[in-house]
Write a protein that holds these residues in place. Structure first.
Motif, mmCIF file in Angstrom:
data_model
loop_
_atom_site.group_PDB
_atom_site.id
_atom_site.type_symbol
_atom_site.label_atom_id
_atom_site.label_comp_id
_atom_site.label_asym_id
_atom_site.label_seq_id
_atom_site.Cartn_x
_atom_site.Cartn_y
_atom_site.Cartn_z
ATOM 1 N N GLY A 25 38.951 29.952 30.263
ATOM 2 C CA GLY A 25 40.432 29.833 31.773
ATOM 3 C C GLY A 25 39.416 31.527 31.677
ATOM 4 N N VAL A 26 38.502 32.164 31.271
ATOM 5 C CA VAL A 26 38.661 33.178 31.005
ATOM 6 C C VAL A 26 37.936 33.912 32.238
ATOM 7 C CG1 VAL A 26 36.997 35.654 30.230
ATOM 8 C CG2 VAL A 26 38.349 33.890 28.547
ATOM 9 N N ARG A 27 38.275 34.856 33.602
ATOM 10 C CA ARG A 27 37.417 35.079 34.165
ATOM 11 C C ARG A 27 37.293 37.103 33.987
ATOM 12 N NH1 ARG A 27 37.217 32.154 38.879
ATOM 13 N NH2 ARG A 27 37.168 34.490 40.215
ATOM 14 N N GLN A 29 36.486 40.666 35.478
ATOM 15 C CA GLN A 29 36.522 41.576 36.036
ATOM 16 C C GLN A 29 35.774 41.955 37.586
ATOM 17 O OE1 GLN A 29 38.353 45.185 34.512
ATOM 18 N NE2 GLN A 29 39.002 44.212 33.075
ATOM 19 N N SER A 30 34.860 41.002 37.706
ATOM 20 C CA SER A 30 34.196 41.599 38.489
ATOM 21 C C SER A 30 33.958 40.207 39.153
ATOM 22 C CB SER A 30 32.748 41.505 37.833
ATOM 23 O OG SER A 30 32.122 40.389 37.132
ATOM 24 N N GLU A 31 34.543 39.313 38.849
ATOM 25 C CA GLU A 31 34.839 37.941 39.701
ATOM 26 C C GLU A 31 35.899 37.603 40.331
ATOM 27 O OE1 GLU A 31 34.010 34.142 37.822
ATOM 28 O OE2 GLU A 31 32.302 35.020 36.894
ATOM 29 N N GLU A 32 36.674 38.806 39.934
ATOM 30 C CA GLU A 32 38.337 38.789 40.250
ATOM 31 C C GLU A 32 38.355 39.913 42.034
ATOM 32 O OE1 GLU A 32 41.579 37.506 39.735
ATOM 33 O OE2 GLU A 32 39.971 36.443 38.039
ATOM 34 N N GLY A 39 37.612 53.084 33.032
ATOM 35 C CA GLY A 39 37.281 52.776 31.440
ATOM 36 C C GLY A 39 37.152 51.370 30.968
ATOM 37 N N THR A 40 36.792 50.327 31.313
ATOM 38 C CA THR A 40 36.681 48.899 31.177
ATOM 39 C C THR A 40 35.247 48.330 31.903
ATOM 40 O OG1 THR A 40 37.476 47.672 33.016
ATOM 41 C CG2 THR A 40 38.748 48.236 30.270
ATOM 42 N N VAL A 41 34.699 47.645 31.172
ATOM 43 C CA VAL A 41 33.183 46.969 31.902
ATOM 44 C C VAL A 41 33.627 45.835 32.549
ATOM 45 C CG1 VAL A 41 31.630 47.847 29.379
ATOM 46 C CG2 VAL A 41 33.053 45.700 29.910
ATOM 47 N N ALA A 46 39.785 39.827 33.175
ATOM 48 C CA ALA A 46 40.497 40.081 33.956
ATOM 49 C C ALA A 46 41.741 39.835 33.648
ATOM 50 C CB ALA A 46 40.909 39.532 35.452
ATOM 51 N N ASN A 47 42.286 38.903 33.279
ATOM 52 C CA ASN A 47 44.049 38.752 32.556
ATOM 53 C C ASN A 47 43.810 37.493 31.263
ATOM 54 O OD1 ASN A 47 46.417 38.170 32.967
ATOM 55 N ND2 ASN A 47 46.504 37.145 34.460
#
Length: 86
Positions: A25-27, A29-32, A39-41, A46-47
């Motif tokens: 279930g990892v998504r 941040q670029s898809e959210e 400060g993050t890639v 995202a969560n």
């Protein structure tokens, strides 16, 4: 199986299951929708829901550990005899 052996087997199994459960279930941040946390890639989760994954890992490990404990306790598989024949 001794208590110390049980703790060792439970801990090793828990770590293996954790590394199996972590990607579920990892998504990134670029898809959210929304902006990327400064400060993050872009590929950072995202969560990550780490506490949920810890709980799922513990439940799965308990089921696996009970199965292993039962097999060892009932002598359904004697590993010492298996390795003596080799």
């Amino acid at each position: 199986m001794s208590i110390v052996g049980g703790i060792v087997i439970f801990t090793i199994t828990w770590m293996l299951v954790l590394f199996t459960v972590l990607p579920w279930g990892v998504r990134p941040q670029s898809e959210e929708e929304g902006e990327i946390e400064p400060g993050t890639v872009e590929s950072a989760p995202a969560n990550p829901r780490i506490w949920t994954k810890f709980a799922m890992t513990t439940v799965i490990t308990i089921v696996l550990f009970v199965a292993v404990w039962t097999i060892v306790d009932l002598d359904l598989f004697d590993i010492r005899a298996y390795f003596q024949d080799i």
